[in-house]
Design a protein around this motif. Structure first.
Motif, short mmCIF file in Angstrom:
data_model
loop_
_atom_site.label_atom_id
_atom_site.label_comp_id
_atom_site.label_asym_id
_atom_site.label_seq_id
_atom_site.Cartn_x
_atom_site.Cartn_y
_atom_site.Cartn_z
N GLU A 245 47.30 32.53 38.76
CA GLU A 245 46.90 33.91 39.05
C GLU A 245 48.12 34.83 39.10
OE1 GLU A 245 44.71 34.43 42.75
OE2 GLU A 245 43.03 35.19 41.57
N ARG A 246 49.19 34.35 39.71
CA ARG A 246 50.42 35.14 39.83
C ARG A 246 51.03 35.39 38.45
NH1 ARG A 246 52.47 32.15 43.22
NH2 ARG A 246 53.80 30.85 41.91
N ARG A 249 48.90 37.97 36.42
CA ARG A 249 49.15 39.36 36.86
C ARG A 249 50.48 39.86 36.31
NH1 ARG A 249 47.07 37.68 42.00
NH2 ARG A 249 49.22 37.41 42.75
N GLY A 254 45.73 40.48 34.52
CA GLY A 254 44.96 40.32 35.74
C GLY A 254 43.53 40.82 35.64
N GLU A 255 43.28 41.87 34.86
CA GLU A 255 41.93 42.41 34.73
C GLU A 255 41.14 41.74 33.61
OE1 GLU A 255 41.89 46.62 34.43
OE2 GLU A 255 42.93 46.94 36.33
#
Length: 423
Positions: A245-246, A249, A254-255
């Protein structure tokens, strides 16, 4: 005479678009540092039916055959298992090894839009990187592919290790985890009621069924909500989710990349991160691609218990992509130069064609014997810009007549000058 159900011939404009898609994929694969590989279509049945391979459902769809020597064989149903064989048979490869492959695979399954029995797959795989870096780069690659193809997509992703931790918390026994995951993966098609019905048939406890039903009944929970509610912070799968996840982003995805706690993919060999690509509008419901981490297959094929070959891959479905694109032009191709021999001057026409082709200019030599007026009208309708005409006058002078269909001009010149003008 007809094609076998679920197989098609591709000609003309449709095939040109298919090749454009493959060219786009190839360019991006190589931009990301992947090397080309070509694996065998025919494989030993023992490899394809290994318990470490695709699982019972896909094995039911496999084409099986026997050769004249009595050996049991099968047609590959994906590009992953034959690739694991390549790694196993080439111990001298330097890792990490990044490969891409485009080739046909075969499945005797249901036929529908975007799903055939003989179809093209385009895969990219990384062997030798255990961390989330490889997954992040593959998802960056997927984003770039569909941006180039001008298809807005969302990429749903999850982690099977994390999903297993969650299912254990709600009472699913360890030996049933994979079976339950594969059922949860049918959520979009079967709905929550269909999933619960299938889970009931697996003999889960009422407490586990109730907990899973509660998870499915509400809005899609976020990773943070699930980790907090079930005390999963610090668990290996949860840490893997946080790491990826990091990176997503940081890569600006991220979107576009959406965490989906119930995604698990339909194949049994995935061990960690999994992902699937969908049309962002939702109008086209089939997957446009997907993949995940499969750390154990290669080691198990070599009869080694440890994950000596951490691996992760992604596959792009050409048939689904084509269903989205239709006949949309991806790359403009100028129509070829048309060379017209008037009378018995084919030798001169072929000589002129050789000059053009040696200069990298696409050309065709007309041999239909039609009237000049009709040939020129047909060429204009096809968007041909230049015609080279060679008749008695041109041949006697050792020249060609270059006709510019756009400017409506024509001029006698040498073949070399014609090449210069056309370039």
């Amino acid at each position: 005479m007809q094609n076998v159900k679920g197989t098609y011939d591709f000609i003309g404009r449709e095939q040109a678009v298919r090749l454009d898609v493959q060219t786009t994929l190839r360019e991006l694969f190589e931009l990301y540092g992947f090397e080309p590989v070509d694996t065998t279509v025919l494989n030993g049945l023992e490899l394809l039916t290994s318990k470490y391979a695709g699982g019972d459902e896909i094995l039911r769809e496999m084409y099986r055959l026997t050769d004249q020597g009595g050996r049991e064989l099968g047609l590959r149903y994906d590009l992953t298992i034959p690739f694991t064989k390549v790694i196993a048979l080439n111990p001298g490869l330097e890792f990490p090894f990044k490969r891409y492959e485009m080739g046909k695979v075969f499945r005797d399954g249901p036929v529908k839009k975007g799903r055939l029995r003989e179809f093209m797959q385009c895969d990219a795989d990384v062997v030798g990187i255990a961390g989330p870096q490889a997954e992040a780069e593959l998802l960056m690659l997927a984003s770039d592919v569909f941006r180039k193809l001008k298809i807005p997509v969302v990429i749903k992703w999850n982690n099977r290790r994390f999903l297993g931790e969650l299912l254990e918390k709600v009472g699913v026994p360890e030996e049933e985890l994979l079976s339950v995951m594969l059922t949860l993966d049918k959520l979009a098609k079967a709905g929550s009621a269909g999933v619960i019905a299938e889970l009931e048939a697996k003999g889960l406890t009422q407490e586990a069924l109730t907990a899973i039903g509660d998870l499915l009944s509400g809005q899609q929970p976020t990773f943070d909500e699930l980790a907090s509610a079930y005390g999963l912070e610090g668990q290996p799968g949860a840490l893997e989710v946080q790491s990826l996840e990091r990176l997503l982003r940081a890569a600006g995805l991220g979107e576009q990349c959406i965490f989906d706690a119930f995604l698990s993919r339909g194949l049994s060999f995935y061990t960690g991160t999994v992902y699937e690509i969908f049309d962002a509008s939702g109008a086209y419901t089939s997957s446009l691609g997907g993949g995940g981490r499969y750390d154990t297959i290669i080691g198990k094929l070599l009869q080694r218990d440890e994950p000596a070959y951490p691996a992760v891959g992604i596959s792009f479905g050409i048939e689904s992509i084509m269903a989205m694109l239709g006949e949309r032009v991806l790359r403009e191709r100028p129509a070829p130069v048309l060379i017209l021999p008037l009378g018995d001057y084919m030798a001169e026409a072929l000589g002129a064609a050789a000059s053009l082709r040696s200069a990298g200019i696409r050309c065709e030599v007309d041999g239909g014997g039609r009237k000049l007026k009709k040939v020129l009208a047909s060429a204009s309708a096809r968007g041909v810009r230049f015609c080279l005409i060679i008749g008695e006058e041109e041949a006697s002078l050792g020249l060609v007549r270059l006709k510019d269909m756009l400017e409506q001009t024509e001029e006698l010149m040498t073949a070399d000058k014609a090449v210069w003008r056309i370039e």
